[in-house]
Design a protein around this motif. Structure first.
Motif, short mmCIF file in Angstrom:
data_model
loop_
_atom_site.label_atom_id
_atom_site.label_comp_id
_atom_site.label_asym_id
_atom_site.label_seq_id
_atom_site.Cartn_x
_atom_site.Cartn_y
_atom_site.Cartn_z
N THR A 131 0.86 -1.18 0.00
CA THR A 131 0.00 0.00 0.00
C THR A 131 0.90 1.23 0.00
N CYS A 132 0.38 2.33 -0.53
CA CYS A 132 1.08 3.60 -0.38
C CYS A 132 0.22 4.60 0.40
N THR A 133 -1.04 4.24 0.71
CA THR A 133 -1.93 5.17 1.39
C THR A 133 -2.03 4.88 2.89
N ASN A 134 -1.14 4.04 3.41
CA ASN A 134 -1.00 3.88 4.85
C ASN A 134 0.45 3.58 5.17
N GLN A 135 0.93 4.18 6.24
CA GLN A 135 2.33 4.01 6.60
C GLN A 135 2.49 3.55 8.05
N GLY A 136 1.43 2.96 8.62
CA GLY A 136 1.46 2.56 10.02
C GLY A 136 2.36 1.37 10.28
N ASN A 137 2.79 1.27 11.53
CA ASN A 137 3.56 0.13 12.01
C ASN A 137 2.92 -0.37 13.31
N PRO A 138 2.59 -1.65 13.45
CA PRO A 138 2.81 -2.69 12.46
C PRO A 138 2.00 -2.45 11.20
N GLY A 139 2.44 -3.03 10.10
CA GLY A 139 1.80 -2.81 8.83
C GLY A 139 0.38 -3.37 8.78
N TYR A 140 -0.40 -2.83 7.86
CA TYR A 140 -1.78 -3.27 7.75
C TYR A 140 -1.88 -4.74 7.36
N ASP A 141 -0.79 -5.29 6.79
CA ASP A 141 -0.82 -6.70 6.41
C ASP A 141 -1.01 -7.61 7.62
N LEU A 142 -0.48 -7.20 8.77
CA LEU A 142 -0.69 -7.98 9.99
C LEU A 142 -2.16 -7.95 10.40
N LEU A 143 -2.79 -6.79 10.27
CA LEU A 143 -4.21 -6.68 10.62
C LEU A 143 -5.07 -7.54 9.71
N VAL A 144 -4.72 -7.57 8.42
CA VAL A 144 -5.46 -8.40 7.47
C VAL A 144 -5.26 -9.88 7.80
N ALA A 145 -4.02 -10.26 8.09
CA ALA A 145 -3.73 -11.66 8.43
C ALA A 145 -4.53 -12.10 9.64
N ARG A 146 -4.64 -11.24 10.63
CA ARG A 146 -5.45 -11.56 11.81
C ARG A 146 -6.91 -11.70 11.45
N ARG A 147 -7.40 -10.79 10.62
CA ARG A 147 -8.80 -10.81 10.21
C ARG A 147 -9.14 -12.12 9.48
N LEU A 148 -8.18 -12.63 8.71
CA LEU A 148 -8.40 -13.84 7.92
C LEU A 148 -8.16 -15.12 8.72
#
Length: 412
Positions: A131-148
């Motif tokens: 993504t380029c529209t979010n720069q948070g840490n931890p990355g949003y990929d971790l949040l997606v992985a948890r959601r899935l």
């Protein structure tokens, strides 16, 4: 692959090349938010908050009417939320919103791709996200992985700084990961996803245009970018075989095999020298400042041909067809703008039919940055039988070009 004569190794003088490893897209999806906004919605919005007679903004709204985009996918309706407040959203507001709405959108895309793949969340070995529209840490990929509900042991990678080139950058990274797993005799089932929320930044885009004194220098980001997410599952040969599982019929464990959609055979990327000033995306206190100049189409259209020429000889060898050229491929071209599409078509001699999916996504959804080329590829496979071979290509800050050459999987 048969042995061939090579430089002598001190014994027989015969070198046996290893078999070609398989890289397979077994599920692909795109997910857009519910709102589709026509050009008139941006005009109404601009009139509520800005002086539309300022030269830069006036020019931008003229471009809005002639961009070739009939509707842009948007996470909001330009009537509520950030669009209804007296003050523009801060970078903190955009971050908080993305890490809720963006994660939701990305998870929807991932679930669709995983359903088509047919495996279980516990079978995913790696994730690659961008993504380029979010720069948070931890990355949003971790949040997606948890959601899935992915395993805590899943191997994660998050790319940053690649902008609109991101959809194919994650395909390149997934291919490299899967190839590495093959060399270690391990399965790879890589879930890759991209998500961008661009329209919440529209207040900042319009403010930049209002402050632009020279209409020739105005960034067109405010009338071009949309919201969206896309995902795919890429497997190596070992990963096509699903781990055994109990299907509940009392007969014990079963083993399924994922059915491929495309075989990924070649990929490449590069940068165009001395062009980084023409495209960029920078965090500021009140939002993201987008640099997108009218120089971009001239450079991107001249980069596509050389990249294709670099990759196609190896592709020809792998598919056993010596005469494949530009006309023999469907083209999933990133719809970065009308000038980019027209320029690439003219430079390469592409037909409207070869670009049918690119034009349809651009017309009906706009440019949602990194997921867009994957959305084009997803739509392309649903538009009839098409050509056996596909080029996917996209561009981003750098200026960078990404390209992947694929073969459709046809059951004989």
């Amino acid at each position: 692959m048969t042995p061939h004569t090579d430089e002598t190794n001190g014994t027989s003088g015969v070198h046996t090349t290893p078999p070609l490893p398989g890289l397979w897209l077994t599920g692909i999806s795109s997910q857009y938010p519910p709102y589709l906004l026509g050009p008139e919605k941006l005009d109404e919005f601009a009139n509520r908050f800005f002086d539309v007679e300022k030269p830069g903004l006036k020019k931008l709204l003229q471009i809005n009417k002639t961009s070739g985009i009939e509707t842009r996918a948007s996470i909001g309706d330009y009537q509520s939320g950030f669009a209804s407040r007296p003050e523009a959203p801060s970078l903190n507001d955009l971050d908080t919103f993305y890490r809720r709405a963006g994660v939701d959108l990305a998870a929807q895309a991932c679930r669709k791709a995983m359903r088509e793949w047919g495996g279980r969340p516990s079978d995913i070995t790696h994730t690659v996200a961008v993504t380029c529209t979010n720069q948070g840490n931890p990355g949003y990929d971790l949040l997606v992985a948890r959601r899935l509900g992915l395993p805590h042991t899943v191997d994660r990678m998050l790319l940053h700084g690649v902008g609109c080139a991101g959809g194919l950058a994650i395909m390149r990274a997934a291919a490299q990961i899967a190839s590495g797993a093959t060399s270690r005799s391990k399965p790879a089932r890589v879930l890759a996803f991209a998500c961008e929320l661009c329209t919440p930044n529209v207040r900042h885009d319009l403010a930049e245009a209002e402050a632009c004194a020279d209409p020739a220098d105005v960034s067109i980001a405010g009338v071009l970018f949309a919201d969206g997410a896309a995902a795919f599952v890429l497997c190596n040969d070992i990963g096509l075989e699903q781990p055994p599982h109990d299907d509940g019929d009392g007969d014990g464990d079963v083993r399924d095999r994922a059915e491929p959609l495309f075989q990924l055979l070649e990929w490449g990327n590069g940068t165009i020298p001395d062009t980084s000033q023409y495209m960029g995306f920078y965090a500021e206190g009140t939002g993201f400042r987008t640099v997108l100049t009218r120089d971009v189409p001239a450079f991107t259209k001249t980069a596509i041909g050389p990249m294709f020429s670099q990759l196609v000889p190896s592709f020809r060898e792998k598919v056993g067809l010596d005469t494949l050229g530009v006309p023999d491929f469907d083209w999933a071209l990133h719809p970065g703008g009308e000038a980019i599409i027209h320029g690439a078509q003219a430079m390469l001699g592409l037909t409207d039919e070869q670009l049918r999916a690119t034009r349809e996504i651009y017309r009906t959804r706009g440019n949602s940055s990194s997921p867009t080329v994957l959305a084009v590829l997803d739509l392309l496979r649903k538009m009839g039988r098409g050509k056996d071979h596909v080029v996917a290509t996209s561009f981003g800050p750098g200026l960078a070009i990404e390209m992947c050459l694929l073969r459709r999987y046809r059951e004989e």
